[in-house]
Design an enzyme around this catalytic site. Structure first.
Site, PDB file in Angstrom:
ATOM      1  N   ASN A   1     -12.235  -1.754  -5.117  1.00 56.03           N
ATOM      2  CA  ASN A   1     -12.076  -2.161  -6.514  1.00 56.03           C
ATOM      3  C   ASN A   1     -13.289  -2.990  -6.939  1.00 56.03           C
ATOM      4  O   ASN A   1     -13.525  -4.058  -6.382  1.00 56.03           O
ATOM      5  CB  ASN A   1     -10.786  -2.985  -6.656  1.00 56.03           C
TER       6      ASN A   1
ATOM      7  N   GLU B   1      -1.305 -18.090  -8.449  1.00 52.75           N
ATOM      8  CA  GLU B   1      -0.415 -17.357  -9.351  1.00 52.75           C
ATOM      9  C   GLU B   1       1.055 -17.717  -9.148  1.00 52.75           C
ATOM     10  O   GLU B   1       1.926 -17.166  -9.806  1.00 52.75           O
ATOM     11  CB  GLU B   1      -0.627 -15.848  -9.174  1.00 52.75           C
TER      12      GLU B   1
ATOM     13  N   CYS C   1      -6.307  -6.563  -7.172  1.00 53.09           N
ATOM     14  CA  CYS C   1      -6.161  -5.982  -5.839  1.00 53.09           C
ATOM     15  C   CYS C   1      -5.630  -7.004  -4.833  1.00 53.09           C
ATOM     16  O   CYS C   1      -5.083  -6.622  -3.796  1.00 53.09           O
ATOM     17  CB  CYS C   1      -7.471  -5.371  -5.364  1.00 53.09           C
ATOM     18  N   HIS C   2      -5.736  -8.291  -5.150  1.00 54.11           N
ATOM     19  CA  HIS C   2      -5.210  -9.330  -4.263  1.00 54.11           C
ATOM     20  C   HIS C   2      -3.681  -9.313  -4.221  1.00 54.11           C
ATOM     21  O   HIS C   2      -3.087  -9.915  -3.336  1.00 54.11           O
ATOM     22  CB  HIS C   2      -5.726 -10.713  -4.684  1.00 54.11           C
TER      23      HIS C   2
ATOM     24  N   TYR D   1       0.849  -1.196   0.000  1.00 53.63           N
ATOM     25  CA  TYR D   1       0.000   0.000   0.000  1.00 53.63           C
ATOM     26  C   TYR D   1       0.884   1.245   0.000  1.00 53.63           C
ATOM     27  O   TYR D   1       0.583   2.226  -0.684  1.00 53.63           O
ATOM     28  CB  TYR D   1      -0.935   0.001   1.216  1.00 53.63           C
TER      29      TYR D   1
END
Length: 171
Positions: A128, A163, A136-137, A100
């Protein structure tokens, strides 16, 4: 007019929304702010091409592919600040994360300010309306914490593991 369809995924039922031309929403069942940007009536009988394209994108993603957000026409509703944050999210590569604070520094630089609140960035990330596709993850706390995912930390972890991210450095 809004068009809605549902997509069964490994992380739960996804609700996809379109204005007929662009993808305007993608929410994971039970997440905070579920369909909060949908204004007006929504049809579930018709499926515009963009919803079929989004389903294809998700098929490839959950099969292990790495489709890019810009393969779809996206039109998430939000302020200029939120749009700027979401644009940065789209640059985070598969297998990568950003904090962030890093995003806050990027936004501050873009608008010519000394600083920007990481909490303000967190608010934009959390709101989002196009989850997964606008990734956003892939945003984590500066200490490596997996905080702040509207669909819950467990789903965030599952998406990051899917991922290929090494999760040993996160808590």
């Amino acid at each position: 007019m809004n068009y809605i369809t549902h997509y069964p995924s490994p992380v739960g039922i996804l609700t996809l929304c379109s204005d007929g031309e662009a993808l305007t929403g993608l929410w994971i069942e039970g997440q905070k702010y579920f369909k909060d940007t949908v204004r007006g009536p929504a049809l579930e009988d018709e499926t515009p091409d963009v919803l079929a394209q989004a389903a294809d994108w998700l098929d490839r993603y959950f099969a292990g592919g790495k489709p890019a957000p810009d393969e779809l026409l996206l039109r998430p509703a939000g302020s200029d600040f939120r749009q700027a944050v979401w644009k940065i999210l789209c640059t985070i590569p598969y297998g990568g994360v950003m904090t962030y604070g890093q995003i806050a520094r990027m936004i501050a630089q873009q608008i010519g300010r000394e600083t920007m609140s990481a909490q303000a960035v967190g608010g934009a990330v959390g709101h989002n309306p196009v989850s997964i596709i606008i990734p956003c993850h892939r945003v984590v706390g500066s200490s490596g914490s997996l905080t702040g995912y509207a669909a819950g930390v467990d789903i965030k972890r599952r998406l990051l593991e899917h991922e290929g991210l090494d999760m040993r450095r996160f808590h």
